[in-house]
Scaffold this active site. Structure first.
Site, PDB file in Angstrom:
ATOM      1  N   HIS A 120      -1.641   1.506   7.325  1.00 48.62           N
ATOM      2  CA  HIS A 120      -2.136   1.206   6.263  1.00 48.62           C
ATOM      3  C   HIS A 120      -1.813   2.801   5.444  1.00 48.62           C
ATOM      4  O   HIS A 120      -2.291   3.774   5.786  1.00 48.62           O
ATOM      5  CB  HIS A 120      -3.324   0.801   5.917  1.00 48.62           C
ATOM      6  CG  HIS A 120      -3.964   0.673   4.707  1.00 48.62           C
ATOM      7  ND1 HIS A 120      -3.565  -0.195   3.830  1.00 48.62           N
ATOM      8  CD2 HIS A 120      -5.183   1.376   4.139  1.00 48.62           C
ATOM      9  CE1 HIS A 120      -4.301  -0.083   2.762  1.00 48.62           C
ATOM     10  NE2 HIS A 120      -5.362   0.560   2.953  1.00 48.62           N
ATOM     11  N   CYS A 134       0.735  -1.367  -0.192  1.00 48.95           N
ATOM     12  CA  CYS A 134       0.097  -0.207  -0.122  1.00 48.95           C
ATOM     13  C   CYS A 134       0.785   1.238  -0.085  1.00 48.95           C
ATOM     14  O   CYS A 134       0.566   2.274  -0.711  1.00 48.95           O
ATOM     15  CB  CYS A 134      -0.965   0.117   0.978  1.00 48.95           C
ATOM     16  SG  CYS A 134      -0.420  -0.175   2.751  1.00 48.95           S
TER      17      CYS A 134
END
EC number: 3.4.19.12
Length: 357
Positions: free
Chosen positions: A309, A28
């Site tokens: 994230h 990510c």
């Protein structure tokens, strides 16, 4: 009776650039940066219009494989259906060849990834095929403005690409001796600025607070004392940064992660930053008519240092609409939601007219 006019057909043209990137396993951080760069208009056009082909430098370490895969990926992001998602696996193969630290599927720092990626892309489209020998001649006798120009010229004699045209600015560092008052200056290129986040007991922290802390005069004393070239001794000095040359694209890195050896931690301070009209003239090292920037992308980090994230918020260079890019998922968003305590890297574009040298 006058004939009824046929209704004007609604434009069926799909705004491209709304394609997601598949997560290959903790990638990510990479997807977030790639989406921010995909929405950097001049870099996007450089890839979409195949302008990069004429600049490919076969003397580079990777033989142009990284730039070629990057351009291919940008082209896919702008020609695929908005509902599709693209796999960046071929690109990942090349970035980990260039920078082995990205081998595997560990979570990585997005700012470090951006630095390595831009450096790699720059090297492969560097217009300088044979770098001249480094010039060791001192420029200390010159006035600061002339010294900065000479330092910039020396830099461009070795590093000159469409990528550096966009992202590289020049930082001025001033060191003043408290004993004799002598001020020595240095002028260095920068690809981004890492900004400390101030600790405030009350009120919100703004991006200007971070910039003022970054450019605040610091005292170098004790073990940090540098050697004054006039006193010929280690003396107490003050050090100050200012911006000598403003880049077309200014990347601001909010230093949320501590560098503690034992246990890393993350600052979740909300930093209020403007979406447009960020005026940086007060941080210029010389009188400057224009240094106003508009935000077009944010790389966000949610979670902790142990498990987090990355996502991206990007403003389309075509529609000027904001979208959230969460790996393969792309959704429209309101500009009022762009600011958050997850903001980690801010991408600003210089508004015209430009004040660059």
């Amino acid at each position: 009776m006058a004939a009824r006019m046929a209704p004007t057909p609604r434009s069926s043209k799909v705004v491209q650039g709304l394609t997601g990137l598949r997560n290959l396993g903790n990638t990510c951080f990479m997807n977030s940066i790639l989406q921010c760069l995909s929405n950097t208009k001049e870099l996007r056009d450089y890839c979409l219009q195949n302008q990069y082909l004429r600049d490919l430098n076969n003397n580079s370490r990777m033989r142009t494989a990284l730039m070629s895969e990057f351009a291919k990926l940008i082209q896919l992001l702008w020609t695929s259906s908005p509902n599709d998602s693209v796999s960046p696996s071929e690109f990942k193969t090349q970035i980990q060849r260039y920078a082995p630290r990205f081998v595997g599927y560990n979570q990585q720092d997005a700012q470090e990834f951006l630095r390595f990626l831009l450096d790699g892309l720059h090297g492969e489209v560097n217009r300088v095929l044979v770098r001249p020998r480094a010039n060791a001649d001192t420029l200390d006798h010159l006035p600061d403005d002339e010294k900065s120009r000479q330092m910039w010229r020396r830099y461009q004699e070795r590093e000159d690409s469409r990528v550096s045209d966009l992202f590289v600015g020049q930082l001025k560092s001033s060191l003043t001796c408290s004993e004799c008052g002598y001020c020595s200056t240095a002028f260095d290129p920068f690809w981004d600025l890492s900004l400390p986040i101030p600790k405030k007991g009350y009120g919100e922290v703004t991006l200007m607070d971070c910039l003022r802390l970054f450019t605040k005069e610091d005292v170098l004393d004790g073990d940090e004392k540098p050697t004054c070239c006039r006193c010929k001794a280690r003396t107490r000095c003050t050090k100050k940064f200012s911006i000598q040359k403003f880049p077309k694209i200014l990347v601001l890195h909010l230093k949320r992660f501590s560098e503690a050896r034992i246990r890393a931690s993350k600052l979740t301070t909300f930093v209020n930053f403007p979406l447009k009209d960020l005026d940086l003239r007060e941080f210029a090292s010389q009188s400057c008519n224009h240094a106003v920037y508009n935000l077009y992308a944010v790389s966000n980090h949610s979670g902790t240092t142990m498990g987090g994230h990355y996502t991206a918020y990007c403003k389309s260079p075509i529609s000027s609409e904001w979208h959230s890019f969460n790996d393969s998922r792309v959704t429209p968003m309101s500009s009022s939601h762009v600011r958050s305590s997850d903001a980690y890297l801010l991408f600003y574009e210089l508004a015209s007219p430009s004040s660059r040298m």
